[in-house]
Design a protein around this motif. Structure first.
Motif, short mmCIF file in Angstrom:
data_model
loop_
_atom_site.label_atom_id
_atom_site.label_comp_id
_atom_site.label_asym_id
_atom_site.label_seq_id
_atom_site.Cartn_x
_atom_site.Cartn_y
_atom_site.Cartn_z
N ALA A 178 0.84 -1.19 0.00
CA ALA A 178 0.00 0.00 0.00
C ALA A 178 0.88 1.25 0.00
CB ALA A 178 -0.91 0.00 1.22
N ARG A 179 0.58 2.19 -0.86
CA ARG A 179 1.38 3.40 -1.04
C ARG A 179 1.36 4.30 0.20
NH1 ARG A 179 0.51 8.69 -2.28
NH2 ARG A 179 2.06 9.72 -3.61
N LEU A 180 2.58 4.75 0.61
CA LEU A 180 2.68 5.71 1.71
C LEU A 180 3.00 7.12 1.23
CD1 LEU A 180 4.51 4.24 4.84
CD2 LEU A 180 2.07 4.56 4.43
N GLY A 181 3.67 7.23 0.08
CA GLY A 181 4.11 8.54 -0.39
C GLY A 181 5.50 8.84 0.13
N VAL A 182 6.19 9.75 -0.55
CA VAL A 182 7.58 10.02 -0.22
C VAL A 182 7.74 10.71 1.13
CG1 VAL A 182 7.70 12.27 -1.40
CG2 VAL A 182 9.77 10.87 -1.18
N GLU A 183 6.79 11.55 1.53
CA GLU A 183 6.95 12.29 2.78
C GLU A 183 7.06 11.36 3.98
OE1 GLU A 183 4.64 12.93 0.51
OE2 GLU A 183 5.29 14.87 -0.29
N LYS A 184 6.19 10.37 4.06
CA LYS A 184 6.25 9.43 5.18
C LYS A 184 7.39 8.44 5.02
CE LYS A 184 1.41 9.55 6.64
NZ LYS A 184 0.17 8.75 6.86
N ALA A 185 7.58 7.93 3.81
CA ALA A 185 8.61 6.91 3.58
C ALA A 185 9.99 7.44 3.92
CB ALA A 185 8.57 6.44 2.13
N GLN A 186 10.30 8.68 3.52
CA GLN A 186 11.65 9.20 3.78
C GLN A 186 11.89 9.42 5.27
OE1 GLN A 186 11.59 12.68 1.29
NE2 GLN A 186 10.53 13.97 2.78
N GLN A 187 10.85 9.77 6.02
CA GLN A 187 11.02 9.93 7.47
C GLN A 187 11.31 8.59 8.13
OE1 GLN A 187 11.25 12.62 9.27
NE2 GLN A 187 10.64 14.15 7.73
N ILE A 188 10.59 7.55 7.72
CA ILE A 188 10.79 6.21 8.29
C ILE A 188 12.19 5.71 8.00
CG2 ILE A 188 10.08 3.79 8.11
CD1 ILE A 188 7.20 4.87 7.59
N PHE A 189 12.61 5.80 6.74
CA PHE A 189 13.91 5.24 6.37
C PHE A 189 15.06 6.08 6.90
CE2 PHE A 189 11.61 2.24 4.03
CZ PHE A 189 12.48 1.30 3.49
N TYR A 190 14.89 7.39 6.99
CA TYR A 190 15.96 8.22 7.56
C TYR A 190 16.18 7.88 9.03
CZ TYR A 190 18.38 12.29 9.46
OH TYR A 190 19.27 13.09 10.12
N LYS A 191 15.10 7.84 9.81
CA LYS A 191 15.24 7.53 11.23
C LYS A 191 15.86 6.15 11.43
CE LYS A 191 13.60 10.88 13.93
NZ LYS A 191 13.67 11.99 12.96
N ALA A 192 15.44 5.18 10.61
CA ALA A 192 15.93 3.81 10.76
C ALA A 192 17.37 3.66 10.32
CB ALA A 192 15.04 2.85 9.98
#
Length: 554
Positions: A477-491
């Motif tokens: 399911a699509r999250l969009g770049v705004e949420k995805a980049q926050q998740i991957f940056y923090k991780a």
């Protein structure tokens, strides 16, 4: 809630067996050894061990989340891969724990060499020039202590592991990671597009140094030795940067390096509240016109270096002309100052992938007009902005007039011969264990999280008809770049230095929970994205291969 960690037995088996293994059990002990990714009640129950020191801390004012990086120390030595990052909220409540810790680890043998002596061992092999960092480390598997000697010079970055007892070289590899008064001056970029760059007036001459000193750009004048870098600071008498020569003293490569460094800097400040690469305002130094017809760019541990390209079909134009290339390389600097992912095997592939992810996210942030920026467009001519999923397409000179190509394609990794599924990963020793090729796996997971859909290999449309059946029942399911980049940056900035793809999955899952605690959608989509590329939860770390030497490109 989320919890994932591995027992000592599982770790030892995976490393000694010489092949990737999946965890068949979870440790029941209160203090498990090895990697963990925890959130919820288990994170709140976590206590920072006594044998660690704080390496760095960073707070995101928007989310209120503070990351604190801890380095485990045993026997006076930093534990190799023994880093834990905690995520806490504004009240200090623990939200997530990501990383590895090894309780009960004991040092074996005697340290007979000094750090200076270890450096001399390395200097006899690679010379004495450059900037040196020497760290006494300890293996979490054997307790043996060794020096990690990092010899940074402008065109190479040699990493040596030197046994602290015998002086023997245990491992070596080249970790070059490729890929006053102010004024606003007009100029022309590599693609012939107009730009305004931030410069400084020095004695009436315009210098390519931003007024806040956050970016400085140099002409390497075709130098290909470290002694002549960074080169000469670009200057211009009237502040019109229009010299279009593709080699020194051409200015368009400098214009783009300077401009795109500023865009990347703005992206990190705006999106993650990060103050430059080191989070302390480090000046971004770039050198263009490196070497002769050099078809690459690299981060050398302290600055960016760009070649002019061969300017021929199948090669590249000036490498600084691609925003995703510039952002990719500068993100290697962010990784150096955060997770410091070891540039080998799976941790190296994660290192490369994080740079690709952020490179493409910067393109989305910049939202450059396809008309004014003169970027290379996909076959879909309805594309109105330059953001896409290719890496380096704006600087690659495709032999085919009707085909967009670059270094990699995150939407369809197999188009460039890279795996889009973990079952297809490269397991040899070339390219430091396939750090560039295998980056296609986490790259595709990120693409799927942003856009949604199935793995690209689940049809026969792209990649020359390549297809596979594994995990084709998984739809993201699509999250969009705004949420995805926050998740991957923090991780990714929280990972321990020897993390694997399985570790990265677990880290992004707990980061999703920490960032979006009231909605399960972000967690389920993150899990599905990794499953779609074959990275299953609970896979134990794969072995680290020893590579005698390697020269790495972008």
């Amino acid at each position: 809630m989320k919890s994932l960690y591995y027992s000592v037995l599982v770790l030892t088996f995976a490393l000694s067996a010489g092949a990737p293994a999946r965890a068949t059990q979870f440790a029941a002990a209160a203090e498990p050894a090895g990697f963990r990714a925890q959130s919820g009640a288990e994170a709140r129950a976590f206590h920072v061990p006594a044998d660690v020191r704080v390496a760095w801390t960073a707070t995101d004012a928007l989310s209120g989340i503070t990351q604190t990086r801890h380095q485990q120390v045993v026997g006076g030595a930093d534990v190799y891969g023994g880093q834990i990052t905690t995520l806490t909220d504004r009240t200090g409540r623990m939200l997530a724990v990501i990383g590895a810790h090894y309780p009960g680890l004991r040092a074996t043998g005697t340290v007979k060499l000094t750090g200076k002596a270890a450096r001399e061992v390395v200097a006899r092999q690679v010379g004495t020039q450059g900037k040196w960092d020497v760290t006494l480390s300890i293996s979490p598997q054997t307790g043996n202590r060794f020096y990690v000697v990092d010899a940074k010079r402008f065109t190479a970055r040699w990493i040596f592991h030197i046994d602290a007892g015998t002086g023997k070289t245990l491992k070596k590899y080249n970790a070059i990671q490729h890929t006053g008064e102010t004024a606003s001056d007009p100029g022309t970029g590599v693609k012939g597009d107009p730009k305004q760059i931030d410069t400084t007036l020095i004695n009436g001459t315009h210098a390519m140094q931003s007024g806040d000193n956050r970016q400085k750009t140099y002409d390497a004048k075709q130098a290909n030795t470290s002694r002549k870098l960074p080169g000469t600071l670009f200057t211009d008498l009237d502040g019109g940067w229009y010299n279009e020569s593709t080699s020194s003293p051409g200015q368009r490569a400098g214009v783009d390096a300077h401009y795109y460094s500023n865009v990347t800097d703005d992206f990190y400040r705006t999106t993650f509240e990060r103050n430059s690469l080191d989070n302390s305002g480090l000046t971004m130094v770039s050198s263009v016109h490196y070497g002769n017809s050099y078809d690459n760019a690299f981060w050398n541990g302290s600055q960016m270096v760009y070649g002019d390209g061969s300017q021929t079909a199948g090669g590249f134009r000036e490498l600084s002309g691609g925003l995703d290339v510039v952002a990719h390389e500068l993100t290697h600097g962010v990784t150096d100052y955060t997770s410091n992912l070891v540039y080998q095997d799976e941790s190296g592939a994660l290192n490369e992938a994080f740079s690709d992810m952020m490179g493409n996210s910067v393109e989305a942030y910049a939202n450059e007009s396809a008309t004014t920026s003169k970027c290379v467009l996909d076959t879909d001519q309805s594309q109105t902005t330059c953001a896409d999923w290719y890496i380096g397409e704006d600087v690659y000179i495709s032999p085919s007039a009707n085909k967009v190509e670059g270094f990699r394609n995150m939407a369809d990794p197999k188009e460039d011969g890279d795996p889009d599924h973990y079952s297809e990963r490269y397991t040899g020793t070339d390219d430091n264990g396939g750090v560039h090729s295998n980056s296609g796996i986490p790259n595709h997971a990120y693409y799927l999280l942003v856009n949604g859909r199935n793995n690209a290999g689940c049809d026969t449309i792209g990649s020359g008809g390549h297809s596979h059946t594994e995990d084709c029942g998984v739809t993201v399911a699509r999250l969009g770049v705004e949420k995805a980049q926050q998740i991957f940056y923090k991780a990714f900035t929280s990972l321990n230095s020897t993390a694997t793809m399985g570790n990265a999955r677990a880290a992004t899952e707990v980061a999703a929970q920490a960032l979006f605690p009231s909605d399960a959608t972000e967690l389920s989509s993150t899990s599905a994205a990794w499953q779609a590329v074959g990275v299953s939860e609970g896979a134990a770390p794969s072995p680290t291969c020893d590579v005698a030497s390697a020269t790495l490109p972008f």
